[in-house]
Every structure is written in C-alpha cells, then in structure tokens.
Scaffold this active site. Structure first.
Site, PDB file in Angstrom:
ATOM      1  CG  LEU A 332      -2.003  -1.043   1.303  1.00  0.00           C
ATOM      2  CD1 LEU A 332      -2.629  -1.046   2.682  1.00  0.00           C
ATOM      3  CD2 LEU A 332      -3.047  -0.790   0.239  1.00  0.00           C
ATOM      4  N   GLY A 333       2.043   1.143   0.563  1.00  0.00           N
ATOM      5  CA  GLY A 333       2.884   2.324   0.601  1.00  0.00           C
ATOM      6  C   GLY A 333       4.162   2.089   1.373  1.00  0.00           C
ATOM      7  N   GLY A 335       6.689   3.984   4.148  1.00  0.00           N
ATOM      8  CA  GLY A 335       6.758   5.111   5.070  1.00  0.00           C
ATOM      9  C   GLY A 335       8.114   5.168   5.711  1.00  0.00           C
ATOM     10  N   GLY A 336       8.306   6.187   6.517  1.00  0.00           N
ATOM     11  CA  GLY A 336       9.564   6.356   7.198  1.00  0.00           C
ATOM     12  C   GLY A 336       9.889   5.179   8.101  1.00  0.00           C
ATOM     13  CG  PHE A 337       8.106   4.730  11.465  1.00  0.00           C
ATOM     14  CD1 PHE A 337       9.044   4.857  12.464  1.00  0.00           C
ATOM     15  CD2 PHE A 337       7.222   5.764  11.241  1.00  0.00           C
ATOM     16  CE1 PHE A 337       9.102   6.000  13.232  1.00  0.00           C
ATOM     17  CE2 PHE A 337       7.285   6.915  11.999  1.00  0.00           C
ATOM     18  CZ  PHE A 337       8.226   7.038  12.999  1.00  0.00           C
ATOM     19  N   GLY A 338       8.583   1.936   7.745  1.00  0.00           N
ATOM     20  CA  GLY A 338       8.530   0.620   7.130  1.00  0.00           C
ATOM     21  C   GLY A 338       7.419   0.561   6.102  1.00  0.00           C
ATOM     22  CB  VAL A 340       1.744   0.010   4.810  1.00  0.00           C
ATOM     23  CG1 VAL A 340       0.413  -0.410   5.412  1.00  0.00           C
ATOM     24  CG2 VAL A 340       2.428   1.016   5.701  1.00  0.00           C
ATOM     25  CE  LYS A 354       4.524   2.018   9.164  1.00  0.00           C
ATOM     26  NZ  LYS A 354       3.862   3.026   8.430  1.00  0.00           N
ATOM     27  CG  ASP A 451       6.844  11.579   9.609  1.00  0.00           C
ATOM     28  OD1 ASP A 451       6.972  12.665   9.001  1.00  0.00           O
ATOM     29  OD2 ASP A 451       7.108  10.485   9.087  1.00  0.00           O
TER      30      ASP A 451
END
Ligand SMILES: *[C@@H]1O[C@H](CO)[C@@H](O)[C@H](O)[C@H]1NC(C)=O
Ligand SMILES: *[C@@H]1O[C@H](CO)[C@@H](O)[C@H](O)[C@H]1NC(C)=O
Ligand SMILES: *[C@@H]1O[C@H](CO)[C@@H](O)[C@H](O)[C@H]1NC(C)=O
Ligand SMILES: *[C@@H]1O[C@H](CO)[C@@H](O)[C@H](O)[C@H]1NC(C)=O
Ligand SMILES: *[C@@H]1O[C@H](CO)[C@@H](O)[C@H](O)[C@H]1NC(C)=O
Length: 645
Positions: A332-333, A335-338, A340, A354, A451
């Site tokens: 799905l995308g 992100g900065g953390f990992g 998804v 995630k 964030d």
C-alpha cells in the site's frame, strides 16, 4: 398503555405524557451495535444446549428484578459465558422485553461462539471464555446524532460538564450507574440528560478507565443533539431530550465530593493516591493475564475474535499468508518506519500490515510489548486503530484497521485530485486537530507524533480523517529514534527548531499540522517549488498572499468558488499560519486549535507572526519523504530568514 397516556395527556399535557411513555413502557431496542464471531462451536449441539441454558438463566435473574446478570455453562465443552445488563432506569418488564429482543437477534449468529447485541436499553453478550472483567477494548465507538443543537456553545458546555460528572461519579456508586440531568446555562430553560453505566463485574478503576475512553469518544459527537458511546464494560449516553423519568435521577452530589462516599472509596483513593505506579502495575498485570489468555486460546478463537477483544498476537505465518508473502502487489505504501501491505485474514477481514525492521533486538521484548499495548489502547475516531502485532527477531509486524480510501495526499495531489469538496476539507482539518489534541493532552501519556504529513492522514468511507503512524517513534531503538537524528520527520513539514536542533515538544506536531492545513486549502504540496508566479514554497506563498490580503488566491482551483466564503478561508489560513510560526511558544496547542476552528468570527489571538522558512540542501523532488536512519543523518538543513518584516 394508550388510555393511561391519554388521561395524562389531558391532565399533565403532552410533555408529561411523553415522559411517562418513556418511563413506563419502552424496552428501548434501538440497535447500537451487534457482532458475531466468525469462529464456530466444534460441537454444535453441546454449544446450543449450553447457550440455551445460560440465556434462560439470565432471563430468570432479570425476572427477579435484577438489572445485571451473568451465567455460564462449561462442563460439556463448547463453553458459554454470558452477560446481560439493563439500564437501571428500566422497569423489570421493559428490561426483560429488551433482553428478549436481544436474544432473538443474537440467535441469528447461529453457531458462532461469541456474539453481542447492544441496544439503548440493554446489552447482551456471550463468548467461549470469560470476559466479565473486560472494560475498554478495541471496538468501542461513538454513535452520534446527525443534528446540531441550537445554542451550540451553551449546549456543549452543559454536556461536557454533565459527562465529566458522570465519569467521576459512576465508578464510585455501588451499582456503577448514574442517570443525571443538567440545566443548560443561558439555554432558555433547556436541559441535557445523561447516563453512564459499567458492567458490575469490572473493577472501579477499570470502570473509570472505560468511561474515560467512552467520554473521549462521545465528545467527538458534540455539538450533536445526542450521542452514545459503547464499549465492552461501559456505556455512556447524552441527549437533549429525556430518556429516563424525572424521579429516576441519581443524587450525584455525594459521589462528586473528594474521595466519594461509597464502600469503593478505599480502592479509588488508593488508585488516585499512587496513580502512576498502581496504574502501571495494573495495566502490566492485566496485559500479562491477557497475553497468557491469548496464548492459551485455540487458534480459531484468535483469528475469529469478536471485535471487542483485546489486542491480538497474530502468528507470523498467518500474516505472511494474508499479505501474499509481502508481495509488491499487496503493497500500500512506504513510510519512514517501514512498508505497509494490504492483508486479508482467514476470516475475510481486511487489514493493513506494517512491517518494521527494528534492527538488532537490543531492547527487551517486554519493552516492545508494553509500547504496542500502549498504542493499542489509544481509541479515538480520528486515530487509526492498532488491532494487534507479531514480533519475530528483528521484524515487528503491526496490524491496523484497513482504510479503503487511502491517504489524504492522493486526494490533494494524486490520482484522486479534486475529489474533495470544501466541506469535506473542513471536516478533515477539524478531525485531524481533534486526533492530535487527543494524543497530546487527553491520553494518559502525551504522545508526540513527530511525522504529521498528508500521507499519514488516512480517510475512511465517509472521508473522515484518521491519523496513522502515531507512537511508532517510541518503538525504535534509542540510536535510531527521531530524537537523536539531526533531521527527522519529512522535509517541509518539520518545524525549524526540531529540524535544526532536535528540540522536541508537541508544538512540533502543531507546526506540521499547520503545513498540512495549507496543503488541504491549496491542493499544493508543501515541499514542491512552483515556478509560477515566482519560485516559492507553499508556506512562503501562503504568508505573502495573506500579508497582501490576497488569501483567496491560495485556494485550490479545483474547488467551486460558490462553496466557500472569503472570511472562512481567511480564518483557516490564519490558523494554519499561527500553527506554523517560528516561535514555539506562540504556536497554539492542538486543543486551542480545536477551539479556534469551532469559534465563529475572527480570532482573538491576534494575527500570526511571520514564519521561518526551512530549506534543505538535499531535496529530492520525486521522493520527498526522508526516513529515519542513514538517509536522515545525511540530510543537512539550513535556515533562511526572510529579510525585512
Ligand atoms: C460458521 O458457520 C457459518 C454458518 O453455519 C458459516 O457460514 C461459516 O463459514 C462458519 N465459519 C467457520 C470459520 O467455520
Ligand atoms: C435451543 O433453543 C432454540 C430456540 O429456543 C431451539 O430451537 C433449540 O432446539 C434449542 N437447542 C437445544 C440443544 O436445546
Ligand atoms: C434473523 O435473520 C433472518 C434471516 O436473515 C431475518 O429474517 C430475521 O428478521 C432476523 N431476526 C432478527 C431478530 O433480526
Ligand atoms: C438524520 O438521520 C435520520 C435517520 O438516519 C434521517 O432520516 C434524517 O434525514 C437525518 N437528518 C439530517 C439533517 O441529516
Ligand atoms: C416514578 O414516578 C412514576 C409516576 O409518577 C411512578 O409510577 C413510579 O413508581 C415512580 N418511581 C419511583 C422509583 O419512585
């Protein structure tokens, strides 16, 4: 019934007749919430005989003039634990009628061994294991009216006062129940009615915690004329019309005094006395018990848990299967953390998974578990709900509710650009502010998001915003956390003091929020330099237009000019600029923003001051998201003050 009503109609007038009707004969079977587990009993005949026996037990107890009852049958396997509770203002006859309606509805769950029905007048629930001590769990929700009260400010103040009293008093009463009304000050004789109740098997502190969450939820209904909040162990309701008789009102005064007056006083006092430690210990203890229970429960039970269960420990194998082995197609995308992924659990439920890489597991596993527990206890309708997790060596998988509409950025600059109208944009602005105010001030731990950006704001089916990724910074090991990196968050959204000096406060989120608001108004990315008319980033542009009183030029061209008013646009832009001021202390808190957004007319805070403009020497036009870790520490930042005023 009709004849009795008619007599009163003649003697006491319509109002009294209405009151009597409410008081005397109404099982109040307006359905608020229902659910069946998807896990079925292994022996259907054992299950049905257990279910039948418990339900008939419950009915006997209600007929005995009880408002609360539990019953269980566990001997033959396929155990059934059941609970019913009527609101205490209900007569025995209405209570039994409400139960009977709930029973016939809950039977439609057929062989599902967990189910619940929540009506205005009563609730009924059964599960395959004991749930009697459960209070606040994922699945709680507010159910709001769709009409706004007249005299919003006075009404809102009265309801907020009423709910606060209910929250304090109810856990102190012997039967965990308060029905109460309050005059609307300056409301021309109007009155607001409220009721709170906890399951009688939960502890006073759990009742208190549950009502606190319920109060947070129901507050988002305001200024609707009525609202309810449902949870596993408590129920909260307010309305501008009476739903219980006048003589059913609880005398609340003794319970509002310091320490309360019931026999539960000692326990409450203890909890209040050592709040921090005791609460921590009890949360840890409950969590320990829960995790033991979760481990002991059969697999089917975990995957088919009804929504009102606690956070779930998912198996790695199941999540891998659900996301088709974390395939690109399910992504799905990023992100900065990992990354998804979209996942479909065995029971058909869609979730977002995630995948966090936490590196060397140099922090104790218990640390993660308590952080995940903390995050999963955050319930607010503008915050994405964490359903559960799964830890495996250096990986941590977090399972969230799935949002079909994806994120705000897609609607502002992406494939669905122009799909949001003005009203929807205002709702998103307000909802996001409420979610952040909750994280900062209302949850028992202050959580700074760090964030906030439009791709972290997801939209539900009704285009209401839900903030994602909160609390994650707390999960990262110290050396990777935002605190220690020079440049964290995402370029363009990050406040100067945090970007340059790493100074962290909740005003960091206020700043980012202000930038997001400008994006919502303008449909323009904050960190994209637009050549026309002159090369400027969004914040600079917004400030200049505002200064020149040309703020209407900032508004997204895809919006119909008929939809918005010039003053309204100006107010929102002013709030956004106020949030993005360079002086930390001059930025409003998020709860002040909520109030500012609600207020009519001009702002009392005075005009915003000129912002500081942050520029980065490393700007990558395609991928604007700078993550933590190595790329973050490479990014350098410089500040350029605008000369002149
Ligand atoms: C449970 O039973 C229902 C109806 O009999 C059926 O539709 C459903 O698939 C079953 N669920 C499971 C997990 O076996
Ligand atoms: C349980 O009650 C339902 C409805 O009253 C009935 O249809 C069913 O036969 C009963 N089952 C058992 C095992 O007693
Ligand atoms: C139970 O389900 C049946 C079939 O779907 C429906 O006709 C009936 O009205 C339902 N019962 C209740 C009480 O909702
Ligand atoms: C409120 O909801 C009711 C029932 O869903 C509906 O009939 C009514 O039209 C709604 N009113 C407004 C103002 O949206
Ligand atoms: C409340 O008032 C109604 C009608 O005046 C009466 O029937 C009922 O018994 C009263 N209830 C209590 C608890 O006093």
């Amino acid at each position: 019934m009709e004849s009795k009503g008619l007599v009163l109609l003649i003697t006491g007038g319509i109002w009294w007749w209405w009151l009597m009707r409410v008081a005397v004969s109404d099982p109040q079977t307006n359905l608020l919430n229902e659910g069946c587990s998807t896990y079925n009993a292994s022996s259907v005949s054992n299950f049905y005989s257990n279910l039948n026996a418990t339900l008939s037990d419950l009915k006997t107890q209600l007929n005995d003039n009880n408002h609360f009852a539990t019953a269980e049958r566990t001997r033959t396997g396929d155990s059934v634990y059941a609970m019913v509770q009527c609101r205490n203002y209900m007569s025995t006859k209405d209570c039994v009628a409400c139960f009977t309606a709930a029973q016939s509805l809950i039977r439609n769950c057929s062989a599902a061994n967990g189910a619940r029905v929540i009506y205005d007048g009563c609730f009924l629930r059964y599960e395959s294991s004991s749930f009697y001590d459960q209070a606040t769990l994922p699945g709680n929700a507010a159910i709001c009216g769709n009409q706004t009260a007249s005299q919003v400010t006075a009404f809102q103040a009265a309801v907020e006062g009423l709910l606060a009293d209910l929250e304090v008093a109810t856990p102190r009463t012997d039967d965990f129940y308060v029905a109460y009304k309050k005059e609307v000050v300056g409301g021309g004789g109007a009155t607001v009615y409220g009721m709170a109740q906890c399951a009688e098997t939960v502890s006073p502190s759990a009742c208190q915690e549950c009502l606190k969450v319920a109060n947070g939820n129901i507050n988002s209904c305001l200024p609707s004329t009525y609202g309810r909040a449902v949870d596993a162990g408590c129920f909260l309701r307010y309305s501008n019309t009476p739903f219980f008789a006048d003589n059913q009102t609880t005398n609340i005064t003794p319970f509002l005094e310091k320490g309360g007056s019931s026999k539960k006083k000692a326990i409450i006092g203890g909890v209040a006395g050592g709040v921090g430690l005791l609460l921590l210990i009890s949360v840890l203890f409950l969590w320990y018990q829960q995790s033991r229970k979760a481990k002991a429960a059969p697999r089917g039970d975990i995957l088919g848990a009804t929504e009102l269960r606690g956070p779930v420990n998912y198996s790695y194998r199941d999540l891998k299967a659900a996301t088709k082995n974390f395939s690109e197609e399910n992504k799905l995308g990023e992100g900065g953390f990992g990354d998804v992924y979209k996942g479909t659990l065995k029971n058909g439920k869609m979730v977002a998974v995630k995948r966090l890489f936490i590196g060397q597991p140099n922090r104790a596993k218990a640390d993660f578990e308590s952080e995940v527990k903390l995050i999963s206890n955050i319930h607010h309708r503008n915050l994405i709900r964490l359903l559960g997790c799964c830890g495996k060596r250096s990986e941590l998988l977090l399972v969230y509710e799935y949002m079909a509409n994806s994120s705000l950025d897609k609607f502002l600059f992406g494939e669905r650009r122009g799909a949001l109208n003005w009203k929807q944009r205002l709702d998103i602005i307000a909802g996001t502010a409420r979610g952040l105010a909750y994280l900062h001030e209302e949850f028992h731990v202050c959580i700074i998001h760090r964030d906030i950006k439009s791709s972290n704001i997801l939209l539900d089916n009704d285009f209401q915003p839900k903030i994602a990724d909160f609390g994650l910074a707390r999960l990262l090991p110290e050396d990777k956390s935002h605190l220690s990196t020079k440049f964290a968050g995402t370029l363009g959204y990050t406040s100067p003091e945090y970007a340059i000096h790493g100074q962290l406060s909740e005003k960091v989120d206020t700043y980012s929020y202000g930038i997001v608001v400008l994006e919502i108004i303008s449909g323009r990315k904050c960190n994209e330099m637009k050549a026309e008319p002159v090369g400027e980033y969004l914040l600079e542009r917004a400030w200049k237009l505002y200064e020149d009183d040309k703020h209407l030029e900032l508004v997204d061209e895809s919006l119909d000019p008929e939809e918005y008013k010039a003053e309204e646009v100006k107010k929102i832009i002013e709030i956004a600029l106020m949030c993005a001021q360079s002086s930390v202390s001059m930025r409003p808190t998020m709860s002040e923003v909520v109030v500012l957004l609600r207020s009519k007319g001009s702002l009392e805070h005075g005009p915003p001051t000129r912002p500081t403009f942050v520029e980065s020497s490393k700007r990558n036009p395609g991928d604007t998201s700078i993550s933590t870790g190595s790329s973050a520490s490479n990014a350098t930042a410089s500040i350029s003050h605008f000369s002149g005023r």
